[in-house]
Design a protein around this motif. Structure first.
Motif, PDB file in Angstrom:
ATOM      1  N   ALA A 277       0.835  -1.207   0.000  1.00  0.00           N
ATOM      2  CA  ALA A 277       0.000   0.000   0.000  1.00  0.00           C
ATOM      3  C   ALA A 277       0.866   1.252   0.000  1.00  0.00           C
ATOM      4  O   ALA A 277       0.573   2.238  -0.686  1.00  0.00           O
ATOM      5  N   LEU A 278       1.960   1.196   0.757  1.00  0.00           N
ATOM      6  CA  LEU A 278       2.869   2.341   0.823  1.00  0.00           C
ATOM      7  C   LEU A 278       3.452   2.645  -0.561  1.00  0.00           C
ATOM      8  O   LEU A 278       3.488   3.808  -1.002  1.00  0.00           O
ATOM      9  N   MET A 279       3.881   1.607  -1.269  1.00  0.00           N
ATOM     10  CA  MET A 279       4.505   1.821  -2.575  1.00  0.00           C
ATOM     11  C   MET A 279       3.494   2.363  -3.586  1.00  0.00           C
ATOM     12  O   MET A 279       3.791   3.268  -4.365  1.00  0.00           O
ATOM     13  N   VAL A 280       2.285   1.829  -3.563  1.00  0.00           N
ATOM     14  CA  VAL A 280       1.244   2.347  -4.461  1.00  0.00           C
ATOM     15  C   VAL A 280       0.900   3.787  -4.088  1.00  0.00           C
ATOM     16  O   VAL A 280       0.702   4.643  -4.961  1.00  0.00           O
ATOM     17  N   GLY A 281       0.884   4.043  -2.782  1.00  0.00           N
ATOM     18  CA  GLY A 281       0.556   5.392  -2.315  1.00  0.00           C
ATOM     19  C   GLY A 281       1.562   6.428  -2.757  1.00  0.00           C
ATOM     20  O   GLY A 281       1.239   7.610  -2.878  1.00  0.00           O
ATOM     21  N   VAL A 282       2.804   6.002  -2.990  1.00  0.00           N
ATOM     22  CA  VAL A 282       3.826   6.935  -3.486  1.00  0.00           C
ATOM     23  C   VAL A 282       3.765   7.025  -5.008  1.00  0.00           C
ATOM     24  O   VAL A 282       3.709   8.114  -5.590  1.00  0.00           O
ATOM     25  N   LEU A 283       3.778   5.862  -5.670  1.00  0.00           N
ATOM     26  CA  LEU A 283       3.919   5.865  -7.140  1.00  0.00           C
ATOM     27  C   LEU A 283       2.689   6.434  -7.852  1.00  0.00           C
ATOM     28  O   LEU A 283       2.826   7.298  -8.745  1.00  0.00           O
ATOM     29  N   ALA A 284       1.494   5.940  -7.503  1.00  0.00           N
ATOM     30  CA  ALA A 284       0.305   6.322  -8.269  1.00  0.00           C
ATOM     31  C   ALA A 284       0.068   7.840  -8.273  1.00  0.00           C
ATOM     32  O   ALA A 284      -0.143   8.428  -9.335  1.00  0.00           O
TER      33      ALA A 284
ATOM     34  N   VAL B 155       1.252  -2.065 -10.702  1.00  0.00           N
ATOM     35  CA  VAL B 155       1.572  -1.971  -9.276  1.00  0.00           C
ATOM     36  C   VAL B 155       0.292  -1.921  -8.429  1.00  0.00           C
ATOM     37  O   VAL B 155       0.240  -2.425  -7.311  1.00  0.00           O
ATOM     38  N   SER B 156      -0.767  -1.310  -9.003  1.00  0.00           N
ATOM     39  CA  SER B 156      -2.038  -1.176  -8.263  1.00  0.00           C
ATOM     40  C   SER B 156      -2.886  -2.443  -8.305  1.00  0.00           C
ATOM     41  O   SER B 156      -3.895  -2.535  -7.612  1.00  0.00           O
ATOM     42  N   LEU B 157      -2.479  -3.367  -9.174  1.00  0.00           N
ATOM     43  CA  LEU B 157      -3.304  -4.556  -9.439  1.00  0.00           C
ATOM     44  C   LEU B 157      -3.705  -5.282  -8.159  1.00  0.00           C
ATOM     45  O   LEU B 157      -4.870  -5.596  -7.937  1.00  0.00           O
ATOM     46  N   ASP B 158      -2.714  -5.547  -7.305  1.00  0.00           N
ATOM     47  CA  ASP B 158      -2.996  -6.288  -6.074  1.00  0.00           C
ATOM     48  C   ASP B 158      -3.668  -5.408  -5.022  1.00  0.00           C
ATOM     49  O   ASP B 158      -4.428  -5.889  -4.191  1.00  0.00           O
ATOM     50  N   THR B 159      -3.368  -4.119  -5.060  1.00  0.00           N
ATOM     51  CA  THR B 159      -3.803  -3.241  -3.978  1.00  0.00           C
ATOM     52  C   THR B 159      -5.269  -2.836  -4.110  1.00  0.00           C
ATOM     53  O   THR B 159      -6.077  -3.075  -3.228  1.00  0.00           O
ATOM     54  N   VAL B 160      -5.575  -2.161  -5.229  1.00  0.00           N
ATOM     55  CA  VAL B 160      -6.950  -1.684  -5.406  1.00  0.00           C
ATOM     56  C   VAL B 160      -7.629  -2.328  -6.605  1.00  0.00           C
ATOM     57  O   VAL B 160      -8.834  -2.162  -6.807  1.00  0.00           O
TER      58      VAL B 160
ATOM     59  N   ALA C 253       1.646  12.618  -0.314  1.00  0.00           N
ATOM     60  CA  ALA C 253       1.228  12.565   1.102  1.00  0.00           C
ATOM     61  C   ALA C 253      -0.213  12.061   1.216  1.00  0.00           C
ATOM     62  O   ALA C 253      -0.525  11.203   2.060  1.00  0.00           O
ATOM     63  N   ILE C 254      -1.074  12.564   0.344  1.00  0.00           N
ATOM     64  CA  ILE C 254      -2.478  12.110   0.350  1.00  0.00           C
ATOM     65  C   ILE C 254      -2.556  10.638  -0.054  1.00  0.00           C
ATOM     66  O   ILE C 254      -3.298   9.845   0.541  1.00  0.00           O
ATOM     67  N   GLY C 255      -1.752  10.255  -1.049  1.00  0.00           N
ATOM     68  CA  GLY C 255      -1.760   8.864  -1.523  1.00  0.00           C
ATOM     69  C   GLY C 255      -1.329   7.896  -0.439  1.00  0.00           C
ATOM     70  O   GLY C 255      -1.966   6.855  -0.216  1.00  0.00           O
ATOM     71  N   VAL C 256      -0.244   8.234   0.273  1.00  0.00           N
ATOM     72  CA  VAL C 256       0.284   7.336   1.310  1.00  0.00           C
ATOM     73  C   VAL C 256      -0.705   7.234   2.475  1.00  0.00           C
ATOM     74  O   VAL C 256      -1.010   6.129   2.956  1.00  0.00           O
ATOM     75  N   THR C 257      -1.231   8.377   2.920  1.00  0.00           N
ATOM     76  CA  THR C 257      -2.163   8.321   4.055  1.00  0.00           C
ATOM     77  C   THR C 257      -3.466   7.625   3.658  1.00  0.00           C
ATOM     78  O   THR C 257      -4.081   6.940   4.469  1.00  0.00           O
ATOM     79  N   SER C 258      -3.857   7.790   2.372  1.00  0.00           N
ATOM     80  CA  SER C 258      -5.085   7.114   1.916  1.00  0.00           C
ATOM     81  C   SER C 258      -4.890   5.608   1.854  1.00  0.00           C
ATOM     82  O   SER C 258      -5.760   4.837   2.278  1.00  0.00           O
ATOM     83  N   SER C 259      -3.748   5.180   1.301  1.00  0.00           N
ATOM     84  CA  SER C 259      -3.583   3.736   1.127  1.00  0.00           C
ATOM     85  C   SER C 259      -3.366   3.040   2.472  1.00  0.00           C
ATOM     86  O   SER C 259      -3.982   1.999   2.743  1.00  0.00           O
ATOM     87  N   LEU C 260      -2.510   3.636   3.324  1.00  0.00           N
ATOM     88  CA  LEU C 260      -2.306   3.020   4.637  1.00  0.00           C
ATOM     89  C   LEU C 260      -3.544   3.198   5.523  1.00  0.00           C
ATOM     90  O   LEU C 260      -3.951   2.275   6.242  1.00  0.00           O
ATOM     91  N   GLY C 261      -4.153   4.393   5.447  1.00  0.00           N
ATOM     92  CA  GLY C 261      -5.369   4.638   6.233  1.00  0.00           C
ATOM     93  C   GLY C 261      -6.515   3.746   5.790  1.00  0.00           C
ATOM     94  O   GLY C 261      -7.250   3.180   6.615  1.00  0.00           O
ATOM     95  N   GLY C 262      -6.657   3.592   4.481  1.00  0.00           N
ATOM     96  CA  GLY C 262      -7.723   2.741   3.947  1.00  0.00           C
ATOM     97  C   GLY C 262      -7.533   1.285   4.344  1.00  0.00           C
ATOM     98  O   GLY C 262      -8.491   0.578   4.688  1.00  0.00           O
TER      99      GLY C 262
END
Lengths: 295, 236
Positions: free
Chosen positions: A27-34, A197-202, A234-243
């Motif tokens: 989630a962290l990696m997707v939150g940074v890259l996407a 990269v998002s395939l597994d996450t979302v 910052a929004i991506g990382v907090t969203s993916s880890l928060g979600g």
């Protein structure tokens, strides 16, 4: 219950197991890259291309499963095919860019569904592809995601100035030697990598959420591409880890919960931006620029 | 040169010397923007463009031509500060890693100072007036060290005193830096008063000379005559 107990209960306990720790890293990696890629998608007004490429990737993933090859290769190949089809169709001036993208998306998504419907082997995994299944991520998936993310982020860092120049004023960019055509393909490749990269996450259906929403929210309140990128990440990382954390406590599917968290962020940032505009308008009035009045 | 088979410009032959300030006049759709984009090499054409004696449209020569687009063609809400925009003119000089050096940044600052926008460095484009925007883009052209600068409707949306100041600035840049400036404009009165030479375009070069001498009523009638196919041209 004190703050420490509450914090441990909410943010530490969920990550006691190895599978949740792996999910957090993914989630962290997707939150940074996407969001880092999404900044360019939003600035170039190509959100529809991002959405279409995520759907079209289904053909590559399904074909890869049937052929027994890496789904990364299948997904990247689908992205490449999508880019080539769109580029070829766009050359016909009677077809707009959005129609070309729509045709290519429909073609590849339908091929993907047809391939899946003809195979018993991968039928059970359709939901996995479409909505992601972050808690099943293994070490090999993480390694793949890390390598792809690192390469994509390095490409963005190296091309940052050129991407900004070509996005703002492509004619001037071409004039001063920016490889405009190559950057267009780079963006398609970056979107393709982000979808993989998002395939597994979302999952494919919601990967556009992490691609576009954090960058759109950041666009509302920032004045340079660098600060927009920083806030989007910052929004991506907090969203993916928060979600992910939220999905653990609410027993909801992680992918859609992460997507919904990005939307919640967007609503908060949009409200802050609206309040900021209102208070700025009150204190300064509407700006009057004499040059604009003409003679 | 043509769009969809309809000729947009033909029989246009002229040369501009270093340090010359030239107005390019003509009605909407006459081919002014098309002419500029042909000079830049941004649209395909069958003509020849030479800069400093060498045939243009190879990458090296193209980089010496700067184009300042019409205000309407720009996304002024783009998240870009004035200094970032001016620094982007240095791209043609960047080497390994495409990182700007202290010399590039000094050069950009000096270009901003020479057109009077050094106090706007961190500002957003969207917060600037029409005249300030033109000056900022001129600074980018100077940072690019362009020998030829093409300004597309730079005086539109700028009030008369600011337009006069801009023309003063154009003339100073031509005089002191030897830059050749071509300014597309609709303003015949300003052209007559402030420019030493004008090219009047209406799908072909109608007149070329000193505005006071060549812009007589017959020439103006000829330049601004009704176009045959107005929808197809000047749209590149």
């Amino acid at each position: 219950m004190g703050f420490v107990d509450w914090f441990v209960d909410w943010f530490v306990d969920p990550y006691g197991s190895a599978f949740m720790q792996r999910a957090a890293v993914a989630a962290l990696m997707v939150g940074v890259l996407a969001p880092a890629v999404g900044v360019w998608v939003v600035l170039r007004r190509q959100a529809y291309l991002g959405d279409a490429m995520s759907h079209g990737t289904l053909a590559g993933v399904a074909a890869a499963y049937l052929l027994g090859i890496s789904i990364t290769i299948g997904a990247l190949a689908a992205g490449l095919v999508m880019g080539l089809i769109v580029t070829a169709l766009e050359r016909n001036r009677r077809i707009g860019s959005d129609a070309a993208i729509g045709v290519a998306e429909t073609l590849l998504f339908s091929v993907g569904v047809l391939l899946i419907s003809r195979s018993d082997r991968i039928g059970v995994d359709l939901t996995h592809f479409l909505l992601g299944q972050i808690v099943t991520v293994n070490d090999a998936d993480l390694a793949r995601t890390a390598v792809l993310s690192a390469v994509a982020l390095a490409a963005i860092a190296v091309s940052f100035g050129d991407l900004r120049a070509v996005t703002f004023d492509p004619e001037h960019a071409a004039q001063v030697g920016v490889p405009v055509g190559r950057l267009r393909y780079l963006l398609v490749a970056l979107i393709s990598v982000t979808v993989v990269v998002s395939l597994d996450t979302v999952g494919l259906l919601l990967s556009v959420a992490v691609l576009v929403t954090p960058a759109s929210a950041a666009r509302l309140v920032t004045d340079t591409v660098a600060t927009m990128t920083a806030l989007a990440v910052a929004i991506g990382v907090t969203s993916s880890l928060g979600g992910l954390t939220l999905s653990y406590h609410l027993a909801t599917p992680p992918g859609p919960t992460i997507a919904a968290t990005t939307i919640a962020w967007f609503v908060v940032v949009a409200a802050v931006a609206a309040l900021g505009r209102r208070s700025h308008g009150r204190s300064h009035g509407e700006p009057v620029e004499l040059d604009h009045l003409g003679t | 040169m043509s769009h969809d088979g309809v000729p947009a410009l033909r029989d246009v032959t002229f040369s501009v010397g270093a340090g010359e300030l030239v107005a390019v006049i003509g009605p909407n759709g006459a081919g002014k923007s098309t002419l500029f984009k042909a000079i830049m090499g941004a649209v395909a054409h069958t003509g020849h463009v030479d800069v400093d004696g060498s045939h243009c449209h190879h990458r090296r020569e193209r980089t010496a031509i700067a184009y300042i687009p019409q205000r309407a063609d720009l996304d002024l809400e783009f998240p870009l500060s004035v200094d970032e925009l001016v620094l982007s003119g240095r791209r043609r000089f960047l080497r390994f890693g495409r990182r700007t050096t202290a010399r590039d940044r000094d050069m950009a600052r000096s270009c901003m100072a020479s057109v009077g926008v050094d106090n706007l460095a961190g500002r957003r484009l969207g917060s600037l007036s029409g005249g300030q925007i033109q000056r900022v883009f001129l600074a980018r052209a100077l940072a690019q060290e362009a020998g030829v600068v093409l300004l597309d409707e730079s005086l539109s949306g700028v009030d008369q005193p600011r337009a006069e100041e801009l023309v003063d600035l154009f003339a100073a840049l031509c005089r002191h830096r030897g830059t050749a400036l071509l300014v597309a404009t609709h303003d015949l009165a300003l052209t007559r008063r402030r420019f030493g030479r004008c090219l009047a375009i209406n799908r072909r070069l109608v007149v070329d000379g000193a505005p006071a001498a060549v812009l007589d009523p017959a020439a103006i009638e000829s330049v601004f005559a009704t176009l045959d196919h107005p929808a197809h041209i000047d749209a590149a």
